[in-house]
Design an enzyme around this catalytic site. Structure first.
Site, short mmCIF file in Angstrom:
data_model
loop_
_atom_site.label_atom_id
_atom_site.label_comp_id
_atom_site.label_asym_id
_atom_site.label_seq_id
_atom_site.Cartn_x
_atom_site.Cartn_y
_atom_site.Cartn_z
N GLU A 12 0.81 -1.22 0.00
CA GLU A 12 0.00 0.00 0.00
C GLU A 12 0.85 1.28 0.00
OE1 GLU A 12 -4.11 -1.63 2.03
OE2 GLU A 12 -2.42 -1.22 3.35
N ASP A 196 -11.86 -6.39 -3.18
CA ASP A 196 -12.67 -7.62 -3.15
C ASP A 196 -14.06 -7.26 -2.65
OD1 ASP A 196 -12.88 -8.32 -0.02
OD2 ASP A 196 -10.90 -7.50 -0.43
#
Ligand code: SAH
Length: 230
Positions: A12, A196
């Site tokens: 990230e 997701d």
């Protein structure tokens, strides 16, 4: 301004570090903090490791040791709102800890005495995010993000979290960073790109889309840094 940029996983913050190119590193409390200058700001960048404890500690360190004046969280999340698709961006207007439970004493989920179910993000930073999105023609959503020390890959749990907190997205760090920042009066912003849908396929989707979604979030955060005035 001194700005903290926080992710949970190495993936990230990697796109952000690549964009910046040059930085110094400081090791503290088994974490590495990357110090850099970017667009008139001093940046303190780190990934905390996954979950509320690590994220709280890293946020606290950014504030107490490094003196950051705002924290921007960049990362990925599962979608709970069916309108959110993989790759979509959402920032939190408020966040709750879905796994905090002393309901046996008559309290609501997510609440402990002297706390609150929801912690609110900074309105000014949220406004800057909307402006940055508008200028670059990107779509960004705003909504409730639920945080807990669980990777959600279960339609039943997902439904419960949506119904209990009206949550739009689910992740494992945001609310804890919010509680820390709120306690120290530090403005904070939580951005997530969807990786997701927190359902039966969540594990596989996460692995497939982590890098791409992390990059979408990281680049947007850096556009925001450029738009933040001193
Ligand atoms: N694959 C990793 C574990 C990822 S945990 C490993 O094996 O090391 C999921 C991370 O992404 C957390 O940091 C969390 O904030 C976020 N996240 C993405 N989708 C999520 C979901 N469905 N439920 C909870 N957190 C999710």
């Amino acid at each position: 301004m001194k700005i903290g940029i926080l992710g949970a996983m190495r993936e990230e913050i990697t796109p952000i570090l690549q964009l910046i190119g040059e930085y110094e590193t400081v090791e503290h409390g088994k974490n590495i903090y990357y110090l850099a200058k970017y667009s008139n700001h001093e940046l303190v960048i780190a990934y905390s490791k996954i979950g509320k404890v690590f994220a709280s500690m890293t946020a606290t360190t950014m504030i107490e040791k490094f003196g950051v004046e705002a924290i921007l969280f960049s990362g990925v999340a599962g979608a709970i709102n069916p309108r959110l698709k993989i790759g979509d961006l959402i920032f939190a207007t408020k966040l709750a800890q879905h796994d905090l439970d002393i309901t046996a004493f008559g309290h609501p989920y997510g609440y402990v005495p002297e706390g609150a179910v929801f912690v609110e993000t900074d309105k000014r930073l949220n406004q800057i995010a909307d402006e940055v999105a508008r200028k670059s023609g990107m779509r960004i959503g705003r909504g409730v993000i639920a945080t807990g020390d669980q990777f959600i890959a279960d339609p039943e749990r997902k439904k419960w979290i949506r119904e209990t907190f009206q949550a739009d997205a689910i992740e494992m760090e945001g609310a804890s960073v919010g509680v820390v920042c709120d306690s120290f009066n530090i403005p904070f912003f939580v951005l997530r790109a969807i990786s997701d849908s927190a359902d039966g396929n969540a594990g596989e989707d996460f692995d497939s889309f982590l890098d791409k979604s992390a990059r979408i979030s990281g680049y947007f955060i850096m556009d925001m840094v450029e738009a933040i005035e001193d």
